[in-house]
Design an enzyme around this catalytic site. Structure first.
Site, PDB file in Angstrom:
ATOM      1  N   SER A 155     -13.981  -2.886  -0.430  1.00  0.00           N
ATOM      2  CA  SER A 155     -14.730  -1.893  -1.249  1.00  0.00           C
ATOM      3  C   SER A 155     -16.262  -2.360  -1.262  1.00  0.00           C
ATOM      4  O   SER A 155     -16.873  -2.582  -2.145  1.00  0.00           O
ATOM      5  CB  SER A 155     -14.412  -2.100  -2.946  1.00  0.00           C
ATOM      6  OG  SER A 155     -13.055  -1.590  -3.153  1.00  0.00           O
TER       7      SER A 155
ATOM      8  N   TYR B 292       0.787  -1.016   0.165  1.00  0.00           N
ATOM      9  CA  TYR B 292      -0.133   0.040  -0.035  1.00  0.00           C
ATOM     10  C   TYR B 292       0.724   1.117  -0.101  1.00  0.00           C
ATOM     11  O   TYR B 292       1.780   1.294   0.743  1.00  0.00           O
ATOM     12  CB  TYR B 292      -0.837   0.011   1.174  1.00  0.00           C
ATOM     13  CG  TYR B 292      -2.203  -1.048   1.168  1.00  0.00           C
ATOM     14  CD1 TYR B 292      -2.360  -1.816  -0.218  1.00  0.00           C
ATOM     15  CD2 TYR B 292      -2.797  -1.275   2.177  1.00  0.00           C
ATOM     16  CE1 TYR B 292      -3.494  -2.693   0.040  1.00  0.00           C
ATOM     17  CE2 TYR B 292      -4.054  -2.111   2.093  1.00  0.00           C
ATOM     18  CZ  TYR B 292      -4.220  -2.708   0.904  1.00  0.00           C
ATOM     19  OH  TYR B 292      -5.280  -3.582   1.027  1.00  0.00           O
TER      20      TYR B 292
ATOM     21  N   GLY C 140     -15.869   1.017  -4.377  1.00  0.00           N
ATOM     22  CA  GLY C 140     -15.053   2.046  -4.361  1.00  0.00           C
ATOM     23  C   GLY C 140     -15.739   3.338  -5.001  1.00  0.00           C
ATOM     24  O   GLY C 140     -15.198   4.307  -5.702  1.00  0.00           O
TER      25      GLY C 140
ATOM     26  N   LEU D   8     -18.579  -0.365  -0.640  1.00  0.00           N
ATOM     27  CA  LEU D   8     -19.319   0.692  -1.549  1.00  0.00           C
ATOM     28  C   LEU D   8     -18.933   0.726  -3.038  1.00  0.00           C
ATOM     29  O   LEU D   8     -19.126   1.705  -3.595  1.00  0.00           O
ATOM     30  CB  LEU D   8     -19.202   2.043  -0.923  1.00  0.00           C
ATOM     31  CG  LEU D   8     -19.443   2.115   0.695  1.00  0.00           C
ATOM     32  CD1 LEU D   8     -19.299   3.788   1.236  1.00  0.00           C
ATOM     33  CD2 LEU D   8     -20.940   2.096   0.790  1.00  0.00           C
TER      34      LEU D   8
END
Length: 302
Positions: A213, A53, A217, A215
């Site tokens: 994710s 990340y 993204g 939602l």
């Protein structure tokens, strides 16, 4: 907040905070430390990371914030992932992009993550993506060593389908180890994990689901998107009925599933976090759940 038992040593908060975009937040360690304390005060104690990340920077950003309140570590479950190798990786410098599930790479990745996060153990380690070259014996060897060294308290996978999970799980079980978590993309917009049976398979083996994710993204709120518009035509009236946000309804929809689905939030807006937490108190009816489900499918059930 309800807890989800992962194994005899570890339990997760029902909602999980993710740090995929922590580099983009451009926060000082003090700002992030304040946010961590706000999360814990709401019962959100499980923190999701991956070595890659922020191009290998987000774990270090988190570690600097955690260093300001070392006592906070006792209240946190820290999860990270490894197995994806990007160009110029600090662990294994290469010019390309690939997966590496070798025992040596896994152990080196964990050691670096512990150093970056400034902690002495991981509450859970996940293999980030399945690899066509994965040797389950290599993964098992790494995990046995990490558990014996006290560096890893539980183990899981991410984005594994049924056959990939079965291959690794069978090898681990022979050594009295087991997969406890599978992190999958799950949302009202993305039903693949429900439709292809992987969630049912995990439920059968008592493997918990982390939903990345939740939602989609942000795609759920793109009303130009025909599918999103159809879903929101159901979600919006439910949000009005329960006097909450659409975000809360999505959390409630995931929470109703019996497989202990834990949404991973990517936000750094505490008000969005509060909306998600409110969703845990909403009990949708079966019909309301199916209305959202069929809106996503685009057709009625048989």
């Amino acid at each position: 907040m309800d807890r989800v038992k992962i194994n005899q040593h570890v339990s997760f908060s029902k909602i999980i905070q993710g740090f995929w975009r922590a580099q983009d937040w451009q926060w000082t360690p003090q700002q992030l430390n304040r946010y961590l304390n706000e999360l814990v005060s709401r019962g959100i104690t499980t923190m999701d990371h991956a070595d890659i990340y922020g191009k290998y920077t987000c774990e270090g950003i988190f570690g600097e914030a955690l260093k300001l309140s070392p006592e906070l570590r006792e209240n946190l479950e820290i999860v990270t992932k490894c197995g994806i190798v990007l160009p110029d990786s600090p662990v294994n410098r290469i010019s390309g992009h690939r997966y590496d599930h070798s025992s040596n790479h896994i152990r080196q990745s964990v050691d670096r993550s512990l150093q970056e996060l400034q902690i002495d153990h991981l509450d859970s380690l996940l293999i980030h993506r399945p690899s066509p070259l994965m040797d389950p014996n290599e993964v098992t060897d790494a995990l046995k060593a990490l558990v014996a060294e006290g560096k890893v308290k539980s183990f899981g996978v991410s984005n594994f389908n049924k056959s990939q999970y079965d291959l690794l799980s069978q090898c681990l079980v022979c050594d009295k180890l087991h997969i406890t978590v599978n992190q999958l993309e799950v949302s009202p917009y993305t039903l693949d994990a429900i439709e292809n049976g992987i969630i049912n398979h995990m439920y059968k083996d008592d493997v918990k689901i982390m939903a990345w994710s939740p939602l989609a993204g942000g795609k759920l709120f793109d009303l130009v998107d025909k599918k999103a518009s159809s879903i929101m035509s159901i979600v919006a009236p439910l949000a009005q009925k329960y006097q909450v946000s659409a975000n809360s309804i999505v959390t409630a929809w995931l929470n109703k599933h019996p497989a202990s689905i834990m949404p991973v939030l990517g936000t750094h807006n505490i008000s969005r976090v509060d909306e998600a937490v409110k969703g845990l108190d909403i009990i949708l009816t079966d019909q309301e759940w199916f209305d959202i489900y069929t809106a996503s499918l685009g057709h009625d059930i048989p």
